[in-house]
Design a protein around this motif. Structure first.
Motif, short mmCIF file in Angstrom:
data_model
loop_
_atom_site.label_atom_id
_atom_site.label_comp_id
_atom_site.label_asym_id
_atom_site.label_seq_id
_atom_site.Cartn_x
_atom_site.Cartn_y
_atom_site.Cartn_z
N LYS A 153 -2.22 6.84 -9.24
CA LYS A 153 -1.85 6.36 -10.58
C LYS A 153 -2.68 6.93 -11.73
CE LYS A 153 0.57 2.43 -8.81
NZ LYS A 153 1.97 2.20 -9.02
N HIS A 207 0.82 -1.22 0.00
CA HIS A 207 0.00 0.00 0.00
C HIS A 207 0.86 1.27 0.00
CE1 HIS A 207 -3.55 -2.46 0.86
NE2 HIS A 207 -2.91 -3.01 1.88
N VAL A 248 -5.50 2.17 -5.68
CA VAL A 248 -4.43 2.89 -6.38
C VAL A 248 -4.11 2.21 -7.71
CG1 VAL A 248 -1.99 3.56 -6.24
CG2 VAL A 248 -3.50 3.93 -4.28
C1 PLP Z 1 -1.94 -0.88 -4.39
C2 PLP Z 1 -1.00 0.27 -4.19
N1 PLP Z 1 -1.23 1.16 -3.20
C3 PLP Z 1 -0.44 2.21 -2.99
C4 PLP Z 1 0.65 2.44 -3.78
C5 PLP Z 1 1.53 3.63 -3.55
O1 PLP Z 1 1.35 4.56 -4.58
P1 PLP Z 1 2.52 5.60 -4.91
O2 PLP Z 1 3.63 4.82 -5.54
O3 PLP Z 1 1.88 6.58 -5.87
O4 PLP Z 1 2.93 6.24 -3.64
C6 PLP Z 1 0.94 1.55 -4.81
C7 PLP Z 1 2.12 1.76 -5.67
O5 PLP Z 1 2.48 0.97 -6.50
C8 PLP Z 1 0.10 0.43 -5.02
O6 PLP Z 1 0.36 -0.45 -5.97
#
Ligand code: PLP
Length: 449
Positions: free
Chosen positions: A285, A157, A260
């Motif tokens: 994303k 996450h 995300v």
């Molecule tokens: C399911 C999930 N949550 C949260 C994130 C974190 O996002 P960020 O890389 O934009 O901080 C990601 C990143 O790959 C993710 O795959």
């Protein structure tokens, strides 16, 4: 893992010691720890460096173009330099890039998201998926007055302390399958923070209920990725999310969905497909059209914690670049171009490529399978059916996946080094054929290594 056995018979000229990439690496390494701030990238003798992209193609410093099937870790659903985003941004840039007061662009993207995702009534923007999850956790704590959160083993996450826990657990320390241990997934997190996070086994309703009940008075929220990448996008079993909703509701615990990545699979996100009735949802994303973004949306009563004028509990959140009009404008242009028809087409292409790649794995005799939903796919170098995160952990699988990734680069296909891949709207039949042909050759190369 042996990262030195790397394919170099075709396009991987970036590996030559006198290549532009090799020179870039030597210099970048002097100024940046391991040459880059990008996550999850470690290649020997050095990574690839890119100079640009257009549509579904990305070009390295040697001038070699490859079909981009990872799209900035799945963020670019329209590929590179998507013309509607470029046009909208050119106009916005000439009017300023960020201000100390809100702009109308924030409202436009907020409206689009609230109209699309049935569980959210209000939304608040940040700059990354990590930030979105962090905001959701703080909101849940403020709203419930409790401090602990729960997450599922194997789910990633982002890189906030409370959730960098048990996302890459391995034996022998991972504890019993029905009561997974809370393990730090990285250095730098105090052990007491790690132990604060309760870890649950995905798709195991009985154990999940038992663990939640044991900690019910301390739990503010359960975080759910309905389609966790590291579990091979293992969807919720029928009834699992409904049961979780019932248990959490009984004890006043919130559910936070992490969409995300999974927001990529359907017009209304994964929750439109699997249900789950989350209280809060984190996005990132694709919603930024290729620019930094994160957002937390949810029920109005809970989102009130972000309102500085509220009488109830509230949290201070938001940063200098939150809701900047560049990310808002790019996100709006990208999302507007994603109608139901676009999702349907991506899904059809996704089903096609997953079937074809699975056939290839079977024919090649290599252990592996390709999983996923919608435009997302994941190469898992294991044969056995995946029913839990633990089924994905097989000795040697990571190394074989890495070797496949490098062999694919050599034949002109870019996926993630962990096997993550995705399709984008500029792709069509010709690109699907290229992916298939590329995998066929790369799997053949693995045999010969
Ligand atoms: C399911 C999930 N949550 C949260 C994130 C974190 O996002 P960020 O890389 O934009 O901080 C990601 C990143 O790959 C993710 O795959």
């Amino acid at each position: 893992m042996d990262k030195t056995r790397i394919a170099q018979s075709g396009l991987n000229t970036f590996l030559n010691p006198d290549s532009n990439c090799a020179r870039w690496f030597r210099e970048a390494n002097r100024y940046i720890p391991y040459c880059t701030s990008k996550a999850n990238l470690y290649m020997l003798p050095h990574p690839l460096c890119l100079k640009g992209g257009s549509g579904c193609w990305a070009t390295d410093l040697e001038g070699v173009s490859r079909l981009d099937c990872i799209n900035s870790f799945t963020a670019l659903i329209h590929g590179h330099a998507f013309p509607p985003v470029v046009r909208a941004l050119t106009e916005q840039l000439s009017c300023g890039s960020n201000f100390s007061f809100p702009t109308a662009a924030e409202l436009s993207l907020a409206k689009l998201m609230v109209e699309r995702v049935s569980s959210i009534e209000q939304i608040r923007f940040g700059n990354s998926g990590t930030e979105a999850i962090m905001m959701a956790i703080k909101a849940a704590r403020a709203y419930t007055g409790r401090h602990r959160i729960a997450k599922f083993e194997g789910a990633y996450h982002g890189y906030y302390d409370d959730i960098q826990v048990s996302s890459n657990s391995k034996p022998p320390h991972w504890g019993p399958q029905d009561a997974p241990a809370s393990l730090a997934s990285t250095g730098g997190i105090p052990e007491h923070r790690v132990q604060e996070t309760l870890v649950l086994p995905w798709n195991d309703s009985d154990s999940t209920e038992r663990l939640i009940i044991q900690h019910k008075d301390e739990l503010a929220a359960v975080i759910v990725d309905p389609l966790a990448n590291r579990m091979g996008f293992l969807p919720p079993k029928p009834g699992f999310l409904e049961h979780l909703r019932e248990v959490t509701r009984t004890y006043g615990i919130l559910i936070i969905f992490d969409e995300v990545i999974s927001f990529r699979i359907a017009y209304g996100g994964a929750q439109a497909r699997y249900g789950g009735d989350p209280d809060l949802t984190a996005f990132g994303k694709i919603m930024g059209g290729g620019f930094p973004i994160g957002a937390t949306g949810g029920k109005k009563e809970i989102m009130a914690v972000f309102d500085p004028g509220t009488k109830g509990p509230r949290i201070l959140s938001g940063g200098t670049f939150s809701a900047n009009p560049i990310s808002m404008t790019a996100g709006l242009a990208a999302m507007q171009a994603l109608d139901q028809k676009a999702f349907l087409r991506l899904e059809e292409m996704g089903n096609h490529i997953r079937n074809r790649l699975n056939d290839l794995f079977k024919r090649s005799g290599q252990s592996g399978q390709v999983t996923g939903e919608g435009s997302l796919f994941r190469v898992m170098m294991v044969d056995r059916p995946i029913r839990s995160y633990r089924d994905t952990i097989v000795p040697g699988a990571d190394e074989r996946c890495y070797r496949l990734f490098v062999a694919l680069l050599d034949v002109g296909i870019m996926i993630g080094s962990n096997g993550l891949g995705c399709l984008s709207t500029p792709m069509g039949e010709a690109e699907l054929e290229k992916i298939e042909a590329g995998f066929e050759r790369a799997l053949d190369m693995l045999d010969k290594q």
